[in-house]
Design a protein around this motif. Structure first.
Motif, short mmCIF file in Angstrom:
data_model
loop_
_atom_site.label_atom_id
_atom_site.label_comp_id
_atom_site.label_asym_id
_atom_site.label_seq_id
_atom_site.Cartn_x
_atom_site.Cartn_y
_atom_site.Cartn_z
N LEU A 1 0.83 -1.21 0.00
CA LEU A 1 0.00 0.00 0.00
C LEU A 1 0.87 1.26 0.00
CD1 LEU A 1 -2.79 -1.06 2.51
CD2 LEU A 1 -3.15 -0.44 0.11
N ARG A 2 1.95 1.24 0.75
CA ARG A 2 2.81 2.42 0.87
C ARG A 2 3.71 2.63 -0.35
NH1 ARG A 2 -0.11 4.51 4.10
NH2 ARG A 2 0.19 4.53 6.36
N GLU A 3 4.00 1.55 -1.08
CA GLU A 3 4.94 1.66 -2.19
C GLU A 3 4.29 1.38 -3.55
OE1 GLU A 3 8.23 2.60 -2.09
OE2 GLU A 3 7.92 3.11 0.02
N PHE A 4 3.89 0.15 -3.77
CA PHE A 4 3.36 -0.26 -5.07
C PHE A 4 2.07 0.48 -5.43
CE2 PHE A 4 1.22 -3.30 -7.98
CZ PHE A 4 2.22 -3.44 -8.93
N TYR A 5 1.22 0.73 -4.42
CA TYR A 5 -0.08 1.38 -4.66
C TYR A 5 -0.13 2.80 -4.11
CZ TYR A 5 -1.86 -3.24 -5.97
OH TYR A 5 -2.07 -4.45 -6.60
N LYS A 6 1.00 3.43 -3.94
CA LYS A 6 1.02 4.75 -3.30
C LYS A 6 0.31 5.83 -4.11
CE LYS A 6 5.75 5.65 -4.93
NZ LYS A 6 7.14 5.84 -4.47
N ILE B 1 12.43 -13.61 -1.50
CA ILE B 1 11.28 -12.73 -1.30
C ILE B 1 11.62 -11.26 -1.54
CG2 ILE B 1 11.65 -12.64 1.22
CD1 ILE B 1 8.61 -12.39 1.52
N ALA B 2 12.79 -10.82 -1.07
CA ALA B 2 13.16 -9.41 -1.25
C ALA B 2 13.30 -9.07 -2.73
CB ALA B 2 14.45 -9.09 -0.49
N ASN B 3 13.90 -9.97 -3.51
CA ASN B 3 14.04 -9.73 -4.95
C ASN B 3 12.69 -9.74 -5.66
OD1 ASN B 3 16.84 -9.46 -4.90
ND2 ASN B 3 17.18 -11.67 -5.10
N LYS B 4 11.79 -10.59 -5.21
CA LYS B 4 10.45 -10.63 -5.82
C LYS B 4 9.68 -9.35 -5.51
CE LYS B 4 10.41 -15.67 -5.68
NZ LYS B 4 9.90 -16.89 -5.02
N VAL B 5 9.91 -8.80 -4.34
CA VAL B 5 9.30 -7.52 -3.99
C VAL B 5 9.92 -6.39 -4.81
CG1 VAL B 5 9.20 -5.80 -2.12
CG2 VAL B 5 8.51 -8.16 -1.67
N ARG B 6 11.23 -6.46 -4.98
CA ARG B 6 11.91 -5.44 -5.81
C ARG B 6 11.44 -5.48 -7.27
NH1 ARG B 6 16.65 -7.30 -2.83
NH2 ARG B 6 17.24 -5.72 -1.28
N PHE B 7 11.03 -6.65 -7.73
CA PHE B 7 10.49 -6.76 -9.10
C PHE B 7 9.32 -5.80 -9.29
CE2 PHE B 7 7.42 -8.49 -12.11
CZ PHE B 7 8.20 -8.68 -13.24
N ASP B 8 8.59 -5.52 -8.21
CA ASP B 8 7.46 -4.60 -8.27
C ASP B 8 7.88 -3.16 -8.04
OD1 ASP B 8 5.43 -6.45 -8.87
OD2 ASP B 8 5.29 -7.08 -6.78
N LYS B 9 9.17 -2.88 -8.26
CA LYS B 9 9.71 -1.51 -8.16
C LYS B 9 9.51 -0.92 -6.76
CE LYS B 9 10.57 -1.29 -12.67
NZ LYS B 9 10.13 -2.61 -13.10
N ILE B 10 9.57 -1.76 -5.76
CA ILE B 10 9.42 -1.30 -4.39
C ILE B 10 10.77 -0.82 -3.87
CG2 ILE B 10 9.08 -2.17 -2.02
CD1 ILE B 10 6.54 -3.53 -3.05
N ASN B 11 10.74 0.27 -3.14
CA ASN B 11 11.93 0.90 -2.57
C ASN B 11 12.93 -0.13 -2.06
OD1 ASN B 11 13.42 1.94 -0.06
ND2 ASN B 11 12.68 3.85 -0.96
#
Length: 273
Positions: A156-161, A188-198
């Motif tokens: 919510l704070r990053e991908f959907y900000k 998991i961290a790399n998969k989250v980064r795939f979504d352009k998350i900080n």
């Protein structure tokens, strides 16, 4: 709080899964808020152990049908819904055959964590948000329960900000005890980064143990609720440095009213007229 909207997102909810501190707390708090005139929606994963016939789950075709991108893979999103008997409360179930059809919740028959629990978490977080967007239902408070739901604050704070539906939403996370031993998939961290998350925010879960999953949720929430009387020094220190608002442990007979007061006075800062 009458007519305010609270979105409850929980890894577990009774009566669909066995009674635990998590499943019963998520249900009881939502039930109490609902009884006081709050508009509520509950979301949980549609684990394969849930008896669809007994609980009268049915697919909502108008909400289903989209694909979510998880680590560069298209994963179909299926939405099911049921009503909790006697309560007139709707529960939405996030479903996908690859992630949730298996007849288990978090672990296999040898009690090992599923290797794709990380992707199940990401799918659940995205699935909740995309479904709420389709419902066009802007929540005043989003209350997160359980580790399977704990990537939602980050997304919510990053991908959907930039998503206007959640601009005014306040995020509350309830912190439960050590819900799993060991670590989740190290990717998991790399998969989250795939979504352009900080990158800095993703770095917290480089070592994806329970404590770091909690830290991610705390960092991206407006307020937290301590479900337990005590936590590790590591978590207590992180809470203290985070600056988030805190509701301390409440005994079971007081918690539902205390949670509602916390939403009103501390999270939404509503004034009595």
């Amino acid at each position: 709080m009458k007519d305010k909207r609270i979105l409850y997102v929980s890894s577990e909810v009774v009566p669909y899964l066995p009674e635990t501190t998590l499943s019963s707390t998520a249900f009881n708090v939502a039930k109490y808020a609902h009884s006081k005139g709050v508009q509520t929606r509950i979301f949980m994963p549609r684990f394969g152990v849930i008896n669809e016939r007994r609980h009268q789950l049915h697919e909502v075709i108008r909400l289903s049908g989209m694909n979510l991108i998880i680590n560069d893979m298209d994963m179909p999103l299926i939405i099911k819904v049921a009503s909790i008997p006697k309560e007139r409360m709707q529960v939405y179930f996030i479903d996908n055959d690859e992630y949730f059809k298996r007849k288990a919740v978090y672990t296999d028959e040898d009690d090992n964590l599923f290797s794709d629990n990380d992707e199940r978490m990401i799918f659940f977080a995205k699935g909740v948000v995309e479904t709420v967007k389709k419902l066009n239902w802007a929540p005043d408070v989003i209350h997160v329960h359980g580790w399977m739901a704990s990537l939602l604050p980050l997304y919510l704070r990053e991908f959907y900000k930039e998503e206007p539906l959640f601009t005014e939403s306040k995020i509350v996370t309830s912190l439960y005890g050590n819900e799993f031993e060991g670590e989740l998939n190290k990717e998991i961290a790399n998969k989250v980064r795939f979504d352009k998350i900080n990158n800095k925010k993703a770095a917290i879960i480089e070592t994806p143990n329970h404590a770091n999953i909690l830290k991610s949720a705390i960092e991206n929430s407006d307020a937290i609720i301590k479900v337990e009387e005590a936590y590790s020094d590591e978590i207590e220190e992180f809470i203290s440095k985070s600056g988030v608002k805190v509701l301390n442990y409440q005994p079971e007979d007081l918690l539902t009213e205390a949670y509602l007061d916390f939403y009103k006075q501390e999270v939404l800062e509503l004034q009595d007229i």
